[in-house]
Enzyme design. Structure first.
Site, PDB file in Angstrom:
ATOM      1  N   CYS A   1       7.007  65.709-104.980  1.00 55.67           N
ATOM      2  CA  CYS A   1       7.036  64.676-106.013  1.00 55.67           C
ATOM      3  C   CYS A   1       8.468  64.301-106.361  1.00 55.67           C
ATOM      4  CB  CYS A   1       6.287  65.146-107.262  1.00 55.67           C
ATOM      5  SG  CYS A   1       7.014  66.608-108.039  1.00 55.67           S
TER       6      CYS A   1
ATOM      7  N   GLU B   1       5.452  60.040-104.207  1.00 56.74           N
ATOM      8  CA  GLU B   1       5.152  61.321-103.552  1.00 56.74           C
ATOM      9  C   GLU B   1       5.488  61.139-102.072  1.00 56.74           C
ATOM     10  OE1 GLU B   1       3.292  65.098-104.851  1.00 56.74           O
ATOM     11  OE2 GLU B   1       3.637  63.233-105.937  1.00 56.74           O
TER      12      GLU B   1
END
Length: 410
Positions: A361, A397
């Protein structure tokens, strides 16, 4: 009065208006323009736009500004859905067409990897969901900085470029269930005179049990046909529409011919290991959080999974007792935003698994870590897949796959 030695005057006066061309956007969603080589950051603009900006701060190497008006708009500019866009700091890209957002996020991953590793690698088109660009988020945490029963106390999110709170009564990126529950919870907070002596945070988690407000409640969510229990206030991905596709892609990269085993490092409540149990003979997961490991074990039992084992400990601890043959093993990493500890990466490289699938992330820290793998001259990047779990925001992501070089001179 004579200026001090080495005095450098500010490039612009306070509130001076300047015209400039936006040629880039940072990973924080700030537009980048230049005047005679001097960088000026402008919020809420798009690449290729010509704008007028008002300077509000000069730093040593750049200036910050506010957007005054658009002179030449990008063809990707659209009208924001939310009336608070530009004031609330939760979203950065509501003015960007969704196709433009996906392409820009792909480019940002490409730029980050090139900058951090000096390696130009192909980056796949960003994986998103055009059917859920709004109303997708299954968790929000509105804040308040003083007792909420006091008059005019804002309950919402941090303002753009400020620590102040903007009052948010509805959030277009939150799920319909959350937006239905939010007014009720706001009213409850404002009616509870004396319960809060200072600020706090409100939880709204949309899950199979409904919209839950208790941070410590154990709730559940489905990924395909599997059920996962987790603590409502703890980490669990907040886009149930894209999450199954992200998990599936990462596992496809992990399960290749000749791979029999999976190590699920930073495993949390066991999502990757349990979802991938049919693709491997055996899966070993490891996690530093004891409550998460307990839930991971419960999730394996809940879903009738018998070939997945979860261990409590630091990620690097798994290699000392791991019985898997490295040449038949994939290690899947999903670390927190700060990335991996260099000591863990060193032990992972020493273990020499056939494949490494790195889910992140924090693409900036991921790119930093990828350089360590490449510098070992043992691994090469074979696939890079950005995933858009958070449309309308700057967050990305990313899944990067590395494989052990068969020619170790590579």
């Amino acid at each position: 009065m004579k200026p001090p030695k080495n005095f450098v005057p500010d490039p612009f006066a306070y509130h001076e208006e300047v015209e400039l061309l936006i040629d880039d956007v940072t990973n924080l969603g700030q537009g980048v323009g230049r005047i005679d080589g001097w960088v000026v950051f402008v919020p809420f603009v798009l690449p290729g736009e010509r704008v007028v900006a008002r300077i509000w701060r000069n730093k040593k190497q750049y200036s910050d500004s506010d957007l005054v008006r658009i002179i030449e708009a990008s063809p990707d500019r659209v009208d924001p859905v939310c009336g608070l866009f530009g004031v609330c700091g939760g979203c950065q890209y509501q003015h960007y067409s969704y196709a433009g957002q996906l392409d820009w996020k792909r480019k940002q991953i490409e730029q980050l990897i090139l900058k951090m590793t000096d390696c130009k690698v192909p980056v796949n088109a960003c994986l998103g969901d055009t059917g859920h660009t709004y109303g997708y988020r299954s968790k929000i945490t509105p804040h308040f900085r003083r007792p909420p029963h006091l008059p005019d106390t804002p309950i919402g999110f941090q303002k753009a470029a400020s620590r102040a709170i903007v009052d948010v009564q509805q959030c277009p990126i939150a799920s319909p269930g959350i937006n239905e529950a939010l007014p009720v919870q706001r009213k409850r907070l404002k009616a509870e005179d004396g319960l809060y002596r200072r600020g706090g945070t409100l939880l709204l988690r949309d899950c199979r049990e409904g919209v839950v407000h208790d941070m410590k409640a154990v709730v559940s969510e489905k990924i395909d046909d599997l059920t996962f229990r987790f603590v409502a206030g703890e980490f669990f991905q907040n886009n149930p529409h894209v999450l199954p596709r992200m998990v599936s892609y990462a596992l496809q990269q992990a399960a290749r011919p000749g791979i029999r085993f999976l190590v699920d490092a930073y495993c949390g409540v066991g999502v990757f290991g349990i979802c991938g149990h049919e693709l491997f003979e055996k899966v070993e997961g490891i996690e530093v959080s004891e409550p998460a490991i307990q839930l991971a074990r419960e999730n394996a039992t809940l879903n009738g999974v018998e070939n997945v084992t979860f261990h409590l400990g630091k990620a690097e601890a798994i290699f000392s007792e791991l019985q898997f043959e490295p040449s038949e093993t994939t290690v899947l990493l999903d670390p927190p935003r700060k990335g991996c500890d260099p000591g863990f990466i060193a032990q992972l490289i020493a273990f020499r698994p056939a494949r490494i699938v790195y889910v992140s992330c924090g693409p900036d820290t991921q790119a930093r870590d990828l350089k360590l793998f490449l510098d070992s001259n043992l691994y090469r990047i074979t696939d890079v897949q950005p995933v858009d779990l958070f449309p309308q925001t700057r967050h990305i992501e990313n899944i990067a796959t590395l494989e052990l070089a068969t020619d170790l001179s590579v």
